[in-house]
Design an enzyme around this catalytic site. Structure first.
Site, PDB file in Angstrom:
ATOM      1  N   LYS A 194      38.668  38.484  30.152  1.00  0.00           N
ATOM      2  CA  LYS A 194      37.945  38.565  31.662  1.00  0.00           C
ATOM      3  C   LYS A 194      39.076  38.792  32.486  1.00  0.00           C
ATOM      4  O   LYS A 194      39.575  37.691  33.024  1.00  0.00           O
ATOM      5  CB  LYS A 194      37.102  37.483  31.711  1.00  0.00           C
ATOM      6  N   GLU A 269      47.807  28.274  32.581  1.00  0.00           N
ATOM      7  CA  GLU A 269      49.236  28.541  33.285  1.00  0.00           C
ATOM      8  C   GLU A 269      48.884  28.790  34.709  1.00  0.00           C
ATOM      9  O   GLU A 269      48.124  29.696  35.320  1.00  0.00           O
ATOM     10  CB  GLU A 269      49.561  30.022  32.975  1.00  0.00           C
ATOM     11  N   CYS A 303      53.176  33.655  40.857  1.00  0.00           N
ATOM     12  CA  CYS A 303      52.754  32.151  40.751  1.00  0.00           C
ATOM     13  C   CYS A 303      54.168  31.505  40.820  1.00  0.00           C
ATOM     14  O   CYS A 303      54.416  30.062  41.512  1.00  0.00           O
ATOM     15  CB  CYS A 303      52.379  31.949  39.375  1.00  0.00           C
ATOM     16  N   GLU A 403      49.819  26.256  47.654  1.00  0.00           N
ATOM     17  CA  GLU A 403      49.952  27.495  47.302  1.00  0.00           C
ATOM     18  C   GLU A 403      49.252  28.632  48.614  1.00  0.00           C
ATOM     19  O   GLU A 403      48.189  28.481  48.612  1.00  0.00           O
ATOM     20  CB  GLU A 403      49.929  27.616  45.967  1.00  0.00           C
TER      21      GLU A 403
HETATM   22  P1  NAD Z   1      41.558  32.360  40.277  1.00  0.00           P
HETATM   23  O1  NAD Z   1      41.680  30.869  39.534  1.00  0.00           O
HETATM   24  O2  NAD Z   1      40.708  32.442  41.411  1.00  0.00           O
HETATM   25  O3  NAD Z   1      41.196  33.473  39.413  1.00  0.00           O
HETATM   26  C1  NAD Z   1      41.837  33.500  37.727  1.00  0.00           C
HETATM   27  C2  NAD Z   1      40.643  34.187  37.009  1.00  0.00           C
HETATM   28  O4  NAD Z   1      39.665  33.164  36.641  1.00  0.00           O
HETATM   29  C3  NAD Z   1      39.907  35.523  37.476  1.00  0.00           C
HETATM   30  O5  NAD Z   1      39.728  36.233  36.297  1.00  0.00           O
HETATM   31  C4  NAD Z   1      38.545  34.737  38.007  1.00  0.00           C
HETATM   32  O6  NAD Z   1      37.609  35.617  37.867  1.00  0.00           O
HETATM   33  C5  NAD Z   1      38.553  33.876  37.050  1.00  0.00           C
HETATM   34  N1  NAD Z   1      37.660  32.486  37.498  1.00  0.00           N
HETATM   35  C6  NAD Z   1      37.387  32.195  38.688  1.00  0.00           C
HETATM   36  N2  NAD Z   1      36.357  31.034  38.495  1.00  0.00           N
HETATM   37  C7  NAD Z   1      36.025  31.046  37.234  1.00  0.00           C
HETATM   38  C8  NAD Z   1      35.488  29.951  36.447  1.00  0.00           C
HETATM   39  N3  NAD Z   1      34.867  29.102  37.486  1.00  0.00           N
HETATM   40  N4  NAD Z   1      35.413  29.858  35.153  1.00  0.00           N
HETATM   41  C9  NAD Z   1      36.264  30.838  34.707  1.00  0.00           C
HETATM   42  N5  NAD Z   1      36.936  31.809  35.209  1.00  0.00           N
HETATM   43  C10 NAD Z   1      37.065  31.761  36.558  1.00  0.00           C
HETATM   44  O7  NAD Z   1      43.204  32.889  40.566  1.00  0.00           O
HETATM   45  P2  NAD Z   1      43.641  34.235  41.276  1.00  0.00           P
HETATM   46  O8  NAD Z   1      43.275  34.059  42.743  1.00  0.00           O
HETATM   47  O9  NAD Z   1      42.980  35.343  40.640  1.00  0.00           O
HETATM   48  O10 NAD Z   1      45.260  34.278  40.807  1.00  0.00           O
HETATM   49  C11 NAD Z   1      46.032  33.379  41.795  1.00  0.00           C
HETATM   50  C12 NAD Z   1      46.507  32.208  40.890  1.00  0.00           C
HETATM   51  O11 NAD Z   1      47.011  32.275  39.778  1.00  0.00           O
HETATM   52  C13 NAD Z   1      47.654  31.588  41.657  1.00  0.00           C
HETATM   53  O12 NAD Z   1      47.352  30.159  42.049  1.00  0.00           O
HETATM   54  C14 NAD Z   1      48.682  31.826  40.809  1.00  0.00           C
HETATM   55  O13 NAD Z   1      49.783  30.567  41.175  1.00  0.00           O
HETATM   56  C15 NAD Z   1      48.106  31.580  39.624  1.00  0.00           C
HETATM   57  N6  NAD Z   1      48.916  32.300  38.612  1.00  0.00           N
HETATM   58  C16 NAD Z   1      49.794  31.547  37.621  1.00  0.00           C
HETATM   59  C17 NAD Z   1      50.583  32.244  36.871  1.00  0.00           C
HETATM   60  C18 NAD Z   1      51.268  31.443  35.760  1.00  0.00           C
HETATM   61  O14 NAD Z   1      51.842  31.743  34.811  1.00  0.00           O
HETATM   62  N7  NAD Z   1      51.620  30.104  36.044  1.00  0.00           N
HETATM   63  C19 NAD Z   1      50.764  33.578  36.876  1.00  0.00           C
HETATM   64  C20 NAD Z   1      49.913  34.229  37.658  1.00  0.00           C
HETATM   65  C21 NAD Z   1      49.045  33.645  38.668  1.00  0.00           C
END
Ligand code: NAD
Length: 499
Positions: A194, A269, A303, A403
């Site tokens: 997804k 992650e 991230c 963040e």
């Molecule tokens: P997000 O958590 O809003 O969304 C990530 C994914 O989760 C998307 O596909 C989203 O549609 C899905 N999602 C949202 N709500 C959900 C739910 N209730 N149940 C299941 N899935 C759901 O994050 P974002 O804004 O897309 O990305 C930024 C974040 O990702 C930042 O916090 C960043 O640090 C983190 N990130 C971490 C790493 C790592 O390796 N640690 C790498 C890249 C990004």
């Protein structure tokens, strides 16, 4: 091809894909309309205009995709030998190599990363596929001398865990999807992926290409849609064995709760608020651009961005002057312009979030010494914000604790090593960090003192799948890369054989 203003014109293949009109879901080897009948629009963040329409999958689409993944897992795919899976990964490598420019153009247009940046990530992606193809033939169990009476032999086998639910963010899906897909192909698992609603196009195109490369139907499925619907349906699905999630800590919490339904295994992650520590003896010619790009790369949407820049008090002024000089060399612009170093923020919502943090920081007493505004003029319809520097930041301010996920660098002065370590550790996250010093003893003491998944010394941002990358504290658990990554796609089966 480039236009007169040095902007790239999309190649035919990228254009054809983006302009398909409505993009369906990819299930059981075929693109099909979503059962939900619902659609979401995805925007080009460089222009603010609608780029494509995506299927907004819901529970019924996830059910169909999980069934396809389950059937594939129990089918002939299970009996593929390690060599055959390795060969498949090598074909995937070939397809990515051949189609990378098309994929890079789709990614740059869809998520806003500068095309030069996406192109430069090709080598890392191909290396990741090489890593996983080697892992495919390196899965092994153990035999033991046991303490059982009689002639009972024992061994442990490694078996694929089953159907993986992959949920990924928007900040670099072209590469990040392969942490899930390649691991599944190496181990014999199957996937329902997804992608994030703001950047799904490169994932949809990759699914088609992998199918062409010979990935059997049902082994990799993609359902686009909203997190609260498609994402939640996947995280709570009783027939999904494991969730590989990359995203925010807040969503990570919901996934932990949803996964309770069948005690799914989890890889989380999550976010970060990394400290980049610059000592007075650092080589500033390296440390200044290193620390700056540790924040501004991908417009801060990384991230492990080192957004808390801890600078030893005696060099704060020199460091700041050099930083402001360096920032002048960073051209902010549309993702397809070949001179662009910093592209747009992914969406209006995220842009508003970034600007609100800049405002909060100033109200908390930080000093805005560069940037801080949305860019106007030719860029006014895109989601652009200037590279921003906030000085005199204290570690208890919200801008130092939360963040931001945008190009916002906070300078936090410190006096000595002990204080630098204490400040770095005084945060809920534990993803990454760096230290810059000519004294390797200082650097290694700091590495030792900081609770974080990755530390860089006199550099920032290198990642090699052989070594791995992962977080601690509220940055999550599980590894990207290293043998530990594969382990989480496998479970151990102990076997007792009475002779
Ligand atoms: P997000 O958590 O809003 O969304 C990530 C994914 O989760 C998307 O596909 C989203 O549609 C899905 N999602 C949202 N709500 C959900 C739910 N209730 N149940 C299941 N899935 C759901 O994050 P974002 O804004 O897309 O990305 C930024 C974040 O990702 C930042 O916090 C960043 O640090 C983190 N990130 C971490 C790493 C790592 O390796 N640690 C790498 C890249 C990004």
């Amino acid at each position: 091809m480039t236009d007169s203003d040095n902007s790239l014109s999309l190649c035919e293949a990228a254009l054809e894909f983006i302009q398909r009109g409505e993009h369906g879901v990819f299930i059981d080897g075929a693109v099909r309309p979503a059962r939900s009948g619902k659609v979401i629009e995805t925007l080009n963040p460089s222009t603010g205009r609608v780029l494509a329409r995506l299927a907004a999958g819901d529970q019924s689409d996830i059910d169909l995709a999980v069934r396809a993944a389950r059937n594939a897992f129990e089918g002939p795919w299970r009996r593929w030998t390690p060599y055959r899976r390795q060969e498949l990964l090598m074909r995937v490598h070939g397809v990515l190599d051949k189609h990378f420019e098309e994929l890079a153009q789709i990614e740059a247009t869809d998520m806003g990363a500068p095309i030069t940046r996406v192109r430069a990530s090709k080598a890392a992606l191909l290396k990741m596929i090489l890593f996983f193809s080697a892992q495919a033939v390196n899965i092994k169990g153990e035999t033991f001398l046991n303490g059982l009476p009689g002639r009972v032999n024992t061994l442990s086998l490694k078996a694929p865990v089953g159907v993986i639910g992959g949920i990924i963010p928007w900040n670099g899906p072209l590469n990040s999807q392969f942490w899930v897909l390649a691991a599944a192909l190496a181990t014999g698992c199957t996937v329902v992926l997804k992608p994030a609603e703001d950047a799904s196009l490169s994932v949809l195109r990759v699914a088609e290409l992998l199918h062409e490369a010979g990935v059997p139907a049902g082994v990799i499925n993609v359902v686009t849609g909203l997190g609260a619907e498609a994402g939640h349906a996947l995280a709570s699905h009783p027939d999904v064995d494991r969730i590989a999630f990359t995203g925010s800590t807040q969503t990570g919490r919901s996934i932990i709760e949803a996964s309770g339904v069948n005690i799914k295994k989890l890889q989380l992650e999550l976010g970060g608020k990394s400290a980049d520590i610059i000592f007075s003896d650092a080589d500033l010619a390296k440390a200044v651009p290193g620390a700056a790009m540790g924040v501004y790369a991908n417009s801060g949407q990384i991230c492990f961005a080192g957004t808390r820049v801890l600078v030893q008090r005696s060099i704060v002024q020199t460091f700041t002057e050099q930083l402001l000089q360096f920032i002048k060399t960073l051209k902010v612009g549309p993702s397809l312009n070949l001179e662009t170093r910093l592209g747009p923020i992914i969406s209006q919502r995220q842009l508003d979030n970034v600007l609100s943090y800049i405002d909060i920081g100033q109200r908390e007493g930080a000093q805005l010494i560069h940037g801080g505004r949305r860019l106007a003029g030719e860029l006014q319809n895109g989601f652009f914000v200037e590279p921003t520097v906030l000085a005199c930041v204290r570690n208890d301010m919200r801008i130092a604790r939360e963040e931001i996920f945008g190009p916002v660098l906070s300078i936090i002065p410190f006096d000595d090593e002990e204080e630098a370590i204490a400040i770095a550790n005084d945060n809920d996250y534990g993803l990454a960090g760096a230290v810059w010093s000519r004294d390797i003893s200082t650097a290694l003491r700091v590495v030792d003192g900081i609770h974080t998944g990755t530390m860089w010394v006199n550099c920032y941002g290198h990642i090699d799948p052989l070594v791995g990358f992962g977080g601690t504290k509220m940055s999550g658990y599980g590894a990207k890369g290293s043998a530990a990554h594969l382990d989480t796609y496998l479970y151990t089966k102990s076997v007792y054989i009475e002779l």
